[in-house]
Design an enzyme around this catalytic site. Structure first.
Site, mmCIF file in Angstrom:
data_model
loop_
_atom_site.group_PDB
_atom_site.id
_atom_site.type_symbol
_atom_site.label_atom_id
_atom_site.label_comp_id
_atom_site.label_asym_id
_atom_site.label_seq_id
_atom_site.Cartn_x
_atom_site.Cartn_y
_atom_site.Cartn_z
ATOM 1 N N HIS A 51 -1.101 -45.624 -45.283
ATOM 2 C CA HIS A 51 -0.568 -46.074 -44.006
ATOM 3 C C HIS A 51 -1.594 -46.045 -42.869
ATOM 4 C CE1 HIS A 51 2.158 -47.717 -41.193
ATOM 5 N NE2 HIS A 51 1.553 -46.923 -40.348
ATOM 6 N N ARG A 86 8.228 -58.375 -55.821
ATOM 7 C CA ARG A 86 6.821 -58.675 -55.561
ATOM 8 C C ARG A 86 6.041 -58.428 -56.841
ATOM 9 N NH1 ARG A 86 4.416 -53.361 -52.279
ATOM 10 N NH2 ARG A 86 2.501 -54.561 -52.304
ATOM 11 N N ARG A 87 4.831 -58.937 -56.916
ATOM 12 C CA ARG A 87 3.909 -58.631 -58.015
ATOM 13 C C ARG A 87 4.487 -58.933 -59.395
ATOM 14 N NH1 ARG A 87 1.751 -52.717 -55.938
ATOM 15 N NH2 ARG A 87 -0.010 -53.523 -54.807
ATOM 16 N N TYR A 94 -3.704 -48.972 -39.754
ATOM 17 C CA TYR A 94 -4.133 -48.874 -38.357
ATOM 18 C C TYR A 94 -5.649 -48.867 -38.234
ATOM 19 C CZ TYR A 94 0.797 -48.201 -37.627
ATOM 20 O OH TYR A 94 2.150 -48.395 -37.624
ATOM 21 N N HIS A 145 5.698 -59.321 -45.132
ATOM 22 C CA HIS A 145 5.360 -58.416 -44.014
ATOM 23 C C HIS A 145 3.852 -58.227 -43.876
ATOM 24 C CE1 HIS A 145 5.117 -54.825 -41.536
ATOM 25 N NE2 HIS A 145 4.550 -54.176 -42.528
ATOM 26 N N PHE A 146 3.190 -57.952 -45.006
ATOM 27 C CA PHE A 146 1.784 -57.585 -44.786
ATOM 28 C C PHE A 146 0.863 -58.793 -44.624
ATOM 29 C CE2 PHE A 146 1.757 -56.692 -49.527
ATOM 30 C CZ PHE A 146 0.810 -57.622 -49.905
ATOM 31 N N HIS A 147 1.363 -59.986 -44.964
ATOM 32 C CA HIS A 147 0.536 -61.150 -44.606
ATOM 33 C C HIS A 147 0.660 -61.486 -43.115
ATOM 34 C CE1 HIS A 147 -0.059 -61.591 -48.925
ATOM 35 N NE2 HIS A 147 -1.145 -62.256 -48.576
HETATM 36 FE FE1 HAS Z 1 3.564 -52.189 -42.495
HETATM 37 C C1 HAS Z 1 4.378 -51.912 -45.849
HETATM 38 C C2 HAS Z 1 6.244 -50.220 -41.661
HETATM 39 C C3 HAS Z 1 2.657 -52.353 -39.174
HETATM 40 C C4 HAS Z 1 0.495 -53.424 -43.410
HETATM 41 N N1 HAS Z 1 2.636 -52.611 -44.280
HETATM 42 C C5 HAS Z 1 3.140 -52.456 -45.544
HETATM 43 C C6 HAS Z 1 2.181 -52.903 -46.507
HETATM 44 C C7 HAS Z 1 1.063 -53.288 -45.809
HETATM 45 C C8 HAS Z 1 1.363 -53.113 -44.410
HETATM 46 C C9 HAS Z 1 -0.254 -53.779 -46.391
HETATM 47 O O1 HAS Z 1 8.193 -48.350 -43.076
HETATM 48 C C10 HAS Z 1 2.392 -52.970 -48.027
HETATM 49 C C11 HAS Z 1 1.891 -51.787 -48.753
HETATM 50 C C12 HAS Z 1 2.065 -51.965 -50.237
HETATM 51 O O2 HAS Z 1 1.258 -52.686 -50.832
HETATM 52 O O3 HAS Z 1 3.022 -51.415 -50.783
HETATM 53 N N2 HAS Z 1 4.354 -51.476 -40.748
HETATM 54 C C13 HAS Z 1 5.461 -50.726 -40.617
HETATM 55 C C14 HAS Z 1 5.713 -50.459 -39.208
HETATM 56 C C15 HAS Z 1 4.700 -51.089 -38.509
HETATM 57 C C16 HAS Z 1 3.853 -51.695 -39.474
HETATM 58 C C17 HAS Z 1 6.840 -49.670 -38.633
HETATM 59 N N3 HAS Z 1 1.927 -52.799 -41.482
HETATM 60 C C18 HAS Z 1 1.744 -52.761 -40.120
HETATM 61 C C19 HAS Z 1 0.422 -53.205 -39.776
HETATM 62 C C20 HAS Z 1 -0.200 -53.509 -40.980
HETATM 63 C C21 HAS Z 1 0.762 -53.242 -42.031
HETATM 64 C C22 HAS Z 1 -0.134 -53.283 -38.369
HETATM 65 C C23 HAS Z 1 -1.557 -54.000 -41.254
HETATM 66 C C24 HAS Z 1 -2.476 -54.248 -40.362
HETATM 67 N N4 HAS Z 1 5.034 -51.274 -43.547
HETATM 68 C C25 HAS Z 1 6.001 -50.477 -43.017
HETATM 69 C C26 HAS Z 1 6.798 -49.884 -44.120
HETATM 70 C C27 HAS Z 1 6.258 -50.364 -45.310
HETATM 71 C C28 HAS Z 1 5.161 -51.236 -44.917
HETATM 72 C C29 HAS Z 1 7.931 -48.962 -44.016
HETATM 73 C C30 HAS Z 1 6.731 -50.034 -46.738
HETATM 74 C C31 HAS Z 1 7.586 -51.101 -47.288
HETATM 75 C C32 HAS Z 1 7.964 -50.838 -48.729
HETATM 76 O O4 HAS Z 1 9.130 -50.535 -48.981
HETATM 77 O O5 HAS Z 1 7.097 -50.919 -49.614
HETATM 78 C C33 HAS Z 1 4.501 -51.067 -36.985
HETATM 79 O O6 HAS Z 1 3.231 -50.527 -36.688
HETATM 80 C C34 HAS Z 1 4.643 -52.441 -36.371
HETATM 81 C C35 HAS Z 1 4.534 -52.419 -34.866
HETATM 82 C C36 HAS Z 1 4.364 -53.788 -34.273
HETATM 83 C C37 HAS Z 1 5.052 -54.310 -33.247
HETATM 84 C C38 HAS Z 1 4.723 -55.701 -32.728
HETATM 85 C C39 HAS Z 1 4.147 -55.670 -31.325
HETATM 86 C C40 HAS Z 1 3.668 -57.029 -30.920
HETATM 87 C C41 HAS Z 1 2.487 -57.280 -30.303
HETATM 88 C C42 HAS Z 1 2.070 -58.703 -29.964
HETATM 89 C C43 HAS Z 1 2.622 -59.180 -28.623
HETATM 90 C C44 HAS Z 1 1.975 -60.446 -28.169
HETATM 91 C C45 HAS Z 1 2.546 -61.663 -28.216
HETATM 92 C C46 HAS Z 1 1.746 -62.853 -27.781
HETATM 93 C C47 HAS Z 1 3.929 -61.873 -28.705
HETATM 94 C C48 HAS Z 1 6.147 -53.559 -32.579
HETATM 95 C C49 HAS Z 1 1.559 -56.167 -29.929
HETATM 96 C C50 HAS Z 1 2.374 -63.611 -26.652
HETATM 97 C C51 HAS Z 1 1.597 -64.838 -26.368
HETATM 98 C C52 HAS Z 1 1.467 -65.412 -25.154
HETATM 99 C C53 HAS Z 1 0.707 -66.671 -25.017
HETATM 100 C C54 HAS Z 1 2.048 -64.822 -23.946
HETATM 101 CU CU CU1 Z 2 3.009 -47.843 -43.809
#
Ligand code: HAS
Ligand code: CU1
Length: 541
Positions: free
Chosen positions: A215, A429-430, A219, A366-368
Site C-alpha cells: 500500500h 481479475r487475472r 503513495y 481502480h488501479f489503472h
Molecule cells: Fe488503491 C487496490 C484503496 C488510492 C493503487 N490500489 C489497489 C491496487 C493498486 C492500487 C495497484 O481499500 C491493486 C493491488 C493489487 O494488485 O491487488 N486506493 C484505495 C484508497 C485510495 C487509493 C482508499 N490506489 C490509490 C492510489 C494508487 C492505488 C493513489 C496508485 C497510485 N486500493 C484501495 C483498496 C484496495 C486497492 C482497499 C484493495 C482492493 C482489493 O480488494 O483488492 C485513496 O488514496 C484515494 C484518494 C483519492 C481521492 C481523489 C482526490 C482527487 C484529486 C483530483 C482533483 C482534481 C480534479 C481536476 C478533479 C479522494 C486529488 C479538476 C480539473 C479542473 C480543470 C478544474
Molecule cells: Cu492499498
C-alpha cells in the site's frame, strides 16, 4: 547536455524502455480478455505477459522515473550539486542489473507469478534476487536524496525546505518504511524457499509482509505526481499555488499514514483478526483526507491561474487555462481521472463493499485510474516539460504531445469504466479464459470486455505517441540557444521565513514508525504464534 543531466536522463530512458515493452503486452492482454484469438494465445503466455506488464509498469517504470525526477528536484530546488553522485550512479547500475535479471527470468517463462508474487506460486530465484537488487538500488537513491538535503540544511538551518524537496523527502521516507516489509519477505522467506533451503513457506505471513509494502508503494508513486501538481502545474498554468502550508500538511499526513493500512488488501484473508482489519480501515479512511485537501488546493490554484489570465465569472477562468500545453493537459486530465479512481478506492476500503469487488476486474479498473493514469499520465506530462530542459532541445512532434493525453483519457475511460462494470458483474481479475468455461454469467461480460479492448487499443496508440515524442526529441529536437529553466510555482502568500513544524521530518518519521509498530508489530507477532503450516511451491507452467 552537461554532466549533471546525464544521471536523471539515464533513469528516464530505462523508465521509457520498460513502459514501451509493457504497453505492447498490455494491448495483447486487453484483447485476450475480450477473447480475440491472437496468434500464440495460451494461458502460459498470458500469465507471463501479465507478470511482465505489472513488473515493468508498476515497479520499473515508476521507480526509475521517480529516481530521475527526484535527482532533478534535489539539484534545482536546493540549488546545489548532489552529494554522492558516485553512489547515485552505482545505485542506478544495481537497480538496472536487478531489473534486467528479473525481466530475463520472466521472459523465459520461469517467473509467471504476477507483480504481487504471492506464494505459494514460486518463481526462479533470479526473479526475487532481481527484485531485491532493484530495491537496494532505490535505497542508494534515498541515501543521496537525504544526504543532499542535510547538506543544504546545514547551510540553511532556519529556512523552510523548498516545497518540491519537501514532497520528495516525504516520498523517500514513505519508501524506506515500505520497503522494510518486502525486504523481510523476500530475504527471509522467498529467496531461501526458491533456492530449496527451506521447503515450505507461510502464504499469509508472506502476504501480510507484502502489503506492508504494497500500500505505501502506491503513495510512493503518487507523491512525486503531487509534487508536480503543487509545485510545477500552477506556474505552468500561469498562476500561483493557492496554499503552501496546506501542501506541507498533505505530505506530512502521507508520511504518517501511508503504511499502517495494508490489511485493506487482505480483508478476505484468514488469520488476521477483525479488530486489526478495522484499525487499518480507520487509517485508510483517514488517508483519503490529504487527497481531498489536494483536490481543493489544486483546483483553487487553477482558478487563481485562470483569473490571473483574465478569466471572469463562475467558470470563465476554465477556458483561459493553457489547454494547448502538453504538461498542463496531461496533468489536468490525470487529476480528473484520479477523482474517479479515488471514488473506487473509497469503495474498496469499505469492508462490506470490498467483499463485492475483491479479486474482480473492478480492482484492475481502480488501479489503472490511479497508478495507470493519475501517476503515469502526470509522468508523461512531466516528460514533455523535462526533456527540453534537460536536453536543451525543442519538443519534437508537438501535435502528438498535445493529442496524446486526450487519447489516454478516452482510452482509459473505455478501459477502466468497462472493468469496473464487469467487476460488479462478477468477472474475476487475472483470469485467462473470459468465457469461464462457457458459464452463463460470463456471457454478460462480453460486450464490456469488447469496450475495454477498444480502450486498450486507444491507450496503445497514446503510449506509442508518447514514446515517439520522447525519442524524437532526443534524436531530432532542434537545439535551443537557451533552454527554459526549471522553476517552481510561487505561493499566493509568501512562505514564512522560519522553518515550521511541518518541516520536522525526524519527528514525523518517529510518529510513522510508532504507528507501523502498532499496526504490524502486534498482528505479525500474533500470526507467528499461531500453529505454523507451510506450503511447498507451485509452478503451474
Ligand atoms: Fe488503491 C487496490 C484503496 C488510492 C493503487 N490500489 C489497489 C491496487 C493498486 C492500487 C495497484 O481499500 C491493486 C493491488 C493489487 O494488485 O491487488 N486506493 C484505495 C484508497 C485510495 C487509493 C482508499 N490506489 C490509490 C492510489 C494508487 C492505488 C493513489 C496508485 C497510485 N486500493 C484501495 C483498496 C484496495 C486497492 C482497499 C484493495 C482492493 C482489493 O480488494 O483488492 C485513496 O488514496 C484515494 C484518494 C483519492 C481521492 C481523489 C482526490 C482527487 C484529486 C483530483 C482533483 C482534481 C480534479 C481536476 C478533479 C479522494 C486529488 C479538476 C480539473 C479542473 C480543470 C478544474
Ligand atoms: Cu492499498
Amino acid at each position: 547536455m552537461n554532466r549533471a543531466q546525464r544521471l536523471p536522463l539515464a533513469h528516464l530512458w530505462v523508465a521509457f524502455a520498460a513502459f514501451g515493452l509493457a504497453s505492447l503486452m498490455a494491448v495483447m492482454q486487453a484483447m485476450s480478455r475480450a477473447e480475440v484469438q491472437l496468434p500464440a494465445r495460451t494461458a502460459a503466455i498470458y500469465y507471463l505477459s501479465v507478470t511482465a506488464h505489472g513488473v515493468l509498469t508498476a515497479l520499473v517504470f515508476t521507480t526509475f522515473f521517480i529516481m530521475g525526477f527526484g535527482y532533478v528536484i534535489a539539484r534545482t530546488a536546493l540549488r546545489r550539486p548532489l552529494v554522492g553522485e558516485g553512489v547515485a550512479w552505482a545505485s542506478f547500475w544495481i537497480a538496472l542489473i536487478g531489473t534486467l535479471l528479473a525481466t530475463l527470468v520472466i521472459v523465459l517463462g520461469k517467473a509467471s507469478v504476477l507483480y504481487t508474487f504471492y506464494p505459494p506460486l514460486q518463481a526462479h530465484p533470479g526473479f526475487y534476487i532481481g527484485a531485491a537488487l532493484l530495491v537496494i538500488g532505490s535505497w542508494g537513491w534515498c541515501w543521496v536524496m537525504v544526504r543532499t538535503y542535510r547538506a543544504w540544511r546545514r547551510d540553511n538551518s532556519g529556512a523552510p525546505a523548498p516545497l518540491a524537496m519537501h514532497g520528495l523527502l516525504a516520498t523517500v521516507i514513505v519508501w524506506i518504511l515500505a520497503t522494510i516489509g518486502v525486504a523481510i519477505e523476500v530475504v527471509v522467506l522467498l529467496i531461501p524457499w526458491s533456492l530449496g533451503i527451506t521447503k515450505t513457506v507461510d502464504p499469509i505471513l508472506a502476504r501480510a509482509l507484502f502489503w506492508w509494502f504494497g500500500h505505501p508503494l502506491v503513495y510512493f508513486w503518487l507523491l512525486p505526481a503531487y509534487v508536480a501538481w503543487y509545485t510545477i502545474l500552477p506556474r505552468e498554468a500561469g498562476g500561483k499555488l493557492f496554499s503552501d502550508p496546506l501542501a506541507r500538511v498533505v505530505f506530512v499526513l502521507f508520511i504518517v499514514l501511508s503504511t499502517p493500512v495494508g490489511f485493506h488488501h487482505q480483508f478476505m484473508d484468514p488469520g488476521i483478526p477483525a479488530g486489526w482489519k478495522l484499525f487499518h480501515t480507520v487509517n485508510t479512511f483517514a488517508i483519503l483526507f490529504p487527497s481531498f485537501l489536494t483536490a481543493f488546493t489544486v483546483i483553487a490554484s487553477l482558478e487563481v491561474a485562470g483569473r490571473m489570465r483574465g478569466g471572469r465569472g463562475l467558470f470563465g477562468w476554465l477556458g483561459k487555462l493553457p489547454w494547448g500545453e502538453p504538461l498542463f493537459t496531461s496533468v489536468v486530465l490525470a487529476m480528473t481521472i484520479f477523482a474517479v479512481g479515488g471514488f473506487s478506492g473509497a469503495v474498496n476500503a469499505g469492508y462490506g463493499m470490498n467483499a463485492m469487488v475483491h479479486n474482480t476486474a473492478w480492482v484492475q479498473g481502480h488501479f489503472h485510474l490511479t497508478v495507470g493514469s493519475a501517476v503515469a499520465l502526470t509522468f508523461m506530462g512531466l516528460t514533455y516539460w523535462l526533456l527540453p530542459r534537460l536536453l536543451g532541445r525543442e519538443l519534437k512532434f508537438p501535435a502528438f504531445a498535445q493529442v496524446q493525453p486526450w487519447l489516454w483519457f478516452v482510452g482509459m475511460m473505455f478501459f477502466a469504466v468497462a472493468n469496473h462494470v464487469t467487476g460488479l458483474l462478477g468477472m474475476p481479475r487475472r483470469v485467462y479464459d473470459p468465457a469461464y468455461f462457457g458459464a452463463a454469467a460470463a456471457r454478460a461480460w462480453a460486450p464490456w470486455t469488447a469496450v475495454s479492448a477498444a480502450g486498450g487499443v486507444i491507450l496503445f496508440v497514446s503510449a506509442m505517441s508518447f514514446l515517439l515524442v520522447a525519442v524524437g526529441t532526443a534524436l531530432w529536437g532542434k537545439r535551443m540557444a537557451s533552454p527554459p529553466e526549471i522553476a517552481y510555482a510561487e505561493p499566493l502568500e509568501p512562505v514564512p521565513p522560519r522553518r515550521s513544524l511541518w518541516d520536522r521530518f525526524g519527528l514525523w518519521t518517529v510518529l510513522a514508525v510508532l504507528l507501523v509498530l502498532i499496526a504490524y508489530g502486534l498482528p505479525l507477532f500474533g500470526l507467528l504464534r499461531l500453529e505454523r503450516f507451510g506450503s511447498p511451491g507451485f509452478k503451474p507452467f
